[in-house]
Design an enzyme around this catalytic site. Structure first.
Site, PDB file in Angstrom:
ATOM      1  N   GLY A 207       0.759  -1.131  -0.115  1.00  0.00           N
ATOM      2  CA  GLY A 207      -0.195   0.141  -0.170  1.00  0.00           C
ATOM      3  C   GLY A 207       0.800   1.215  -0.012  1.00  0.00           C
ATOM      4  O   GLY A 207       1.834   1.269  -0.373  1.00  0.00           O
ATOM      5  N   SER A 208       0.384   2.250   0.484  1.00  0.00           N
ATOM      6  CA  SER A 208       0.841   3.733   0.511  1.00  0.00           C
ATOM      7  C   SER A 208       1.935   3.846   1.587  1.00  0.00           C
ATOM      8  O   SER A 208       2.016   3.260   2.552  1.00  0.00           O
ATOM      9  CB  SER A 208      -0.136   4.647   0.375  1.00  0.00           C
TER      10      SER A 208
ATOM     11  N   THR B 260       0.687   4.750   5.078  1.00  0.00           N
ATOM     12  CA  THR B 260      -0.118   3.710   5.930  1.00  0.00           C
ATOM     13  C   THR B 260       1.192   2.867   6.093  1.00  0.00           C
ATOM     14  O   THR B 260       1.140   2.113   7.577  1.00  0.00           O
ATOM     15  CB  THR B 260      -1.053   2.783   5.208  1.00  0.00           C
ATOM     16  N   GLY B 261       2.211   2.391   5.402  1.00  0.00           N
ATOM     17  CA  GLY B 261       3.021   1.479   5.734  1.00  0.00           C
ATOM     18  C   GLY B 261       3.964   2.060   7.024  1.00  0.00           C
ATOM     19  O   GLY B 261       4.290   1.501   7.871  1.00  0.00           O
TER      20      GLY B 261
ATOM     21  N   GLU C 220       5.640  -3.509   0.763  1.00  0.00           N
ATOM     22  CA  GLU C 220       5.666  -3.051  -0.491  1.00  0.00           C
ATOM     23  C   GLU C 220       4.951  -1.879  -0.639  1.00  0.00           C
ATOM     24  O   GLU C 220       3.650  -1.689  -0.720  1.00  0.00           O
ATOM     25  CB  GLU C 220       4.950  -4.195  -1.291  1.00  0.00           C
TER      26      GLU C 220
ATOM     27  N   CYS D 195       1.940   0.527  -8.603  1.00  0.00           N
ATOM     28  CA  CYS D 195       2.994   1.264  -8.199  1.00  0.00           C
ATOM     29  C   CYS D 195       4.210   1.189  -8.795  1.00  0.00           C
ATOM     30  O   CYS D 195       5.117   2.312  -8.567  1.00  0.00           O
ATOM     31  CB  CYS D 195       3.122   0.271  -6.965  1.00  0.00           C
TER      32      CYS D 195
HETATM   33  P1  NAD Z   1      -3.477   2.623   1.344  1.00  0.00           P
HETATM   34  O1  NAD Z   1      -2.388   2.658   2.087  1.00  0.00           O
HETATM   35  O2  NAD Z   1      -4.288   3.744   1.397  1.00  0.00           O
HETATM   36  O3  NAD Z   1      -4.256   1.226   1.954  1.00  0.00           O
HETATM   37  C1  NAD Z   1      -3.784   0.012   1.617  1.00  0.00           C
HETATM   38  C2  NAD Z   1      -4.523  -0.902   2.755  1.00  0.00           C
HETATM   39  O4  NAD Z   1      -4.006  -0.606   3.853  1.00  0.00           O
HETATM   40  C3  NAD Z   1      -5.931  -0.937   2.480  1.00  0.00           C
HETATM   41  O5  NAD Z   1      -6.343  -2.276   2.859  1.00  0.00           O
HETATM   42  C4  NAD Z   1      -6.419  -0.201   3.727  1.00  0.00           C
HETATM   43  O6  NAD Z   1      -7.629  -0.479   4.542  1.00  0.00           O
HETATM   44  C5  NAD Z   1      -5.268  -0.407   4.841  1.00  0.00           C
HETATM   45  N1  NAD Z   1      -4.837   0.216   5.901  1.00  0.00           N
HETATM   46  C6  NAD Z   1      -5.121   1.808   6.062  1.00  0.00           C
HETATM   47  N2  NAD Z   1      -4.712   2.379   7.105  1.00  0.00           N
HETATM   48  C7  NAD Z   1      -4.479   1.190   7.915  1.00  0.00           C
HETATM   49  C8  NAD Z   1      -3.772   1.066   9.350  1.00  0.00           C
HETATM   50  N3  NAD Z   1      -3.755   1.982  10.054  1.00  0.00           N
HETATM   51  N4  NAD Z   1      -3.371  -0.220   9.641  1.00  0.00           N
HETATM   52  C9  NAD Z   1      -3.484  -1.282   9.015  1.00  0.00           C
HETATM   53  N5  NAD Z   1      -4.187  -1.199   7.803  1.00  0.00           N
HETATM   54  C10 NAD Z   1      -4.505   0.165   7.212  1.00  0.00           C
HETATM   55  O7  NAD Z   1      -3.002   2.106  -0.127  1.00  0.00           O
HETATM   56  P2  NAD Z   1      -4.041   2.218  -1.512  1.00  0.00           P
HETATM   57  O8  NAD Z   1      -4.358   3.671  -1.709  1.00  0.00           O
HETATM   58  O9  NAD Z   1      -4.942   1.052  -1.186  1.00  0.00           O
HETATM   59  O10 NAD Z   1      -2.966   1.563  -2.422  1.00  0.00           O
HETATM   60  C11 NAD Z   1      -2.124   2.489  -3.450  1.00  0.00           C
HETATM   61  C12 NAD Z   1      -0.870   2.487  -2.937  1.00  0.00           C
HETATM   62  O11 NAD Z   1      -0.257   1.071  -2.962  1.00  0.00           O
HETATM   63  C13 NAD Z   1       0.088   3.398  -3.777  1.00  0.00           C
HETATM   64  O12 NAD Z   1       0.879   4.185  -3.060  1.00  0.00           O
HETATM   65  C14 NAD Z   1       0.891   1.962  -4.554  1.00  0.00           C
HETATM   66  O13 NAD Z   1       2.077   2.618  -4.905  1.00  0.00           O
HETATM   67  C15 NAD Z   1       0.968   1.155  -3.346  1.00  0.00           C
HETATM   68  N6  NAD Z   1       1.147   0.002  -3.920  1.00  0.00           N
HETATM   69  C16 NAD Z   1       2.434  -0.738  -3.804  1.00  0.00           C
HETATM   70  C17 NAD Z   1       2.442  -2.016  -4.323  1.00  0.00           C
HETATM   71  C18 NAD Z   1       3.744  -2.618  -4.360  1.00  0.00           C
HETATM   72  O14 NAD Z   1       4.091  -3.954  -4.490  1.00  0.00           O
HETATM   73  N7  NAD Z   1       4.959  -2.149  -3.931  1.00  0.00           N
HETATM   74  C19 NAD Z   1       1.519  -2.676  -5.184  1.00  0.00           C
HETATM   75  C20 NAD Z   1       0.320  -1.937  -5.171  1.00  0.00           C
HETATM   76  C21 NAD Z   1       0.143  -0.878  -4.710  1.00  0.00           C
END
Ligand code: NAD
Length: 480
Positions: free
Chosen positions: A228-229, A232-233, A250, A284
């Site tokens: 994810g983003s 959040t990571g 990731e 991503c």
């Molecule tokens: P996001 O970080 O908003 O959400 C990702 C997930 O995290 C969702 O399921 C969300 O509900 C959950 N989440 C949110 N807050 C949380 C918390 N406090 N604790 C635990 N879980 C929580 O990301 P997004 O908008 O869904 O995805 C887009 C992002 O993901 C982009 O930045 C993209 O680059 C990245 N991404 C990376 C890869 C990779 O393999 N490197 C692949 C796909 C997407």
């Protein structure tokens, strides 16, 4: 009673409803058409308890590993059987092109086949310590793996982590993305039909800040796999630190392709089309920056502009070149970044805003030049069909520009002089470098980032070792 299509969570081998349901809209029309049970803290606890019970029962590990091979191959087969129905669901909820949705399920099946091939080959070492000892290592499963999935490729990113985790004998609790959770439920149907033990796989849909955060801090979590983003990571890493829970991260990217003076222009144009317009740029590893040798800039800009202005645009079901963004919020964010780029002095060659006359979340294919290196549009992830084109003079300049962000996910080089292409590639920061084709690779090739793009590798043989921990056993066999 609701007239919307209804979907459920999957906990301890059963489908579970809830008091509250989250609505899902169609990004091509803005119309709400489905709903899914919103998991709460009790559901999350039930899923974690089921996964723990499954691990402790020995059902995943007590027998020969060949049993896991059988389960994983059965899951792959079931995914293929469900793929057409599931792809239509993914296409509608996510807005993506039908062919891309079909490809996601094919890729998901491939992950299970690929890691099935490894499930009975997770072998330790024997370590020589002289005649008085026998010493060996074994790879033990982590236990309960918590996996948090983003919305851009929900089934295939889910399968990417789930398949190696199961191959290594872990139980898994997955949190789906709350704006695109429906198609992932088909993976649970495939797991259910495979005959895996109850509790081995669980799927929850709910708000990240509520159940996502709860799962990450859970006493039964032995591992967190997050895609994810960056913000959040970072939040999850803080939370994981409380229990020192091992994590795989990731995260996002701002990846650059370098076009050398001797590049094959057709390869560049084909890769731009895939690199930044595939999945509406919500990737991503999107090619969001194109660094072009000054001798080729005019020609490259002309060709990419023609490409951008000739793309077919429409709902995913029509399988066009460019589909809508996932949500109204995402559209607003992408548009706002384009506006700020223009205010900061960038030249917008084409696009720059939403497509009017529709309730869908369509963004124009957008090209920027004349950007400054420290500007937001050159440094930050947009996650939309927005490409920045920037000239360079020397190979050193190109490498410095490509490496000049806080990210390091992927990068690419285009050059018919392979010696120079390879030399440039070896100087680029990132987990995966493409030469002469963006997105070259597959389920077999390791993928992951450095810097703000995260750490750990998914895909390929290497990823399996995210899901195990080494144990060494030393035996004194002789003497006092
Ligand atoms: P996001 O970080 O908003 O959400 C990702 C997930 O995290 C969702 O399921 C969300 O509900 C959950 N989440 C949110 N807050 C949380 C918390 N406090 N604790 C635990 N879980 C929580 O990301 P997004 O908008 O869904 O995805 C887009 C992002 O993901 C982009 O930045 C993209 O680059 C990245 N991404 C990376 C890869 C990779 O393999 N490197 C692949 C796909 C997407």
């Amino acid at each position: 009673m609701s007239t919307l299509d209804r979907y459920y969570n999957y906990i301890d081998g059963a489908w579970a409803g809830a008091d509250n349901y989250l609505t899902i809209d169609d990004p091509a029309t803005g119309e709400v058409y489905a709903e899914i049970a919103e998991a709460d803290i009790h559901d999350a606890d039930a899923a974690m308890t089921a996964a723990r019970r499954c691990v402790d029962s020995g059902a995943l590990n007590a027998g020969r590993p060949a049993q896991r091979v059988t389960w994983l191959l059965a899951i792959a087969e079931e995914i293929r059987a469900l793929a057409e129905e599931a792809a239509l669901v993914l296409c509608r909820e996510n807005g993506k092109a039908l062919s891309v949705a079909r490809g996601e399920f094919e890729e998901s099946a491939r992950y299970f086949e690929y890691y099935a091939g490894m499930a009975d080959k997770i072998e330790g070492n024997s370590i020589p310590l002289g005649d008085d000892y026998v010493d060996f290592t074994s790879y033990e499963p982590m236990g309960v793996s918590v996996q948090i999935v983003p919305w851009n490729f929900p089934p295939s990113i889910c399968a990417r982590s789930l398949a190696p985790a199961l191959a290594a004998g872990n139980a898994v609790v997955i949190k789906s993305p709350e704006i695109s959770p429906l198609a992932m439920t088909f993976l649970m149907t495939a797991c259910e039909r495979s005959g895996m033990p109850k509790g081995a796989v669980n799927l929850l849909c709910g708000k990240g800040s509520v159940i996502g955060a709860h799962l990450v801090k859970h006493v039964e979590a032995n591992q967190i796999v997050f895609t994810g983003s960056v913000p959040t990571g970072q939040r999850i890493l803080h939370d994981a630190a409380e229990r020192a829970t091992p994590s795989v991260m990731e995260l996002g990217g701002k990846s650059a392709a370098i076009v050398h003076a001797d590049a094959n222009i057709e390869q560049v144009i084909n890769s731009v089309k895939a690199g930044i317009f595939f999945n509406a740029g919500q990737v991503c590893s999107a090619m969001s920056r194109l660094l072009v040798h000054h001798s080729r800039v005019g020609e490259v800009i002309k060709r990419i502009r023609e490409l951008a202005e000739s793309l077919s645009i429409g709902p995913g079901i029509d399988d066009p070149d460019l589909t809508p963004l996932i949500s109204h919020d995402q559209l607003e964010q992408v548009e706002a970044m384009c506006r700020r780029a223009i205010t900061a002095g960038a030249t917008c060659l084409t696009g720059g805003g939403r497509i009017s006359g529709t309730n869908g979340y369509f963004m124009q294919p957008t090209l920027f030049t004349d950007v400054t290196i420290d500007s937001e549009i050159f440094q930050k992830e947009v996650f939309g069909p927005v490409l920045v084109i920037h000239p360079f003079d020397t190979e050193d300049d190109a490498v410095e520009l490509a490496n000049g962000t806080e990210f390091g996910l992927v990068a690419g080089v285009f050059d018919t002089r392979l010696e120079r292409a390879l030399r440039t590639a070896q100087r680029l920061r990132g987990g995966q470098i493409f030469i002469n084709e963006w997105f070259a690779g597959g389920v077999e090739t390791p993928f992951g980032g450095v810097g703000l793009s995260g750490f750990g590798r998914e895909k390929g043989q290497e990823a399996l070792y995210n899901y195990v921990q080494t144990r060494n056993i030393a035996i004194r066999v002789k003497g006092a």
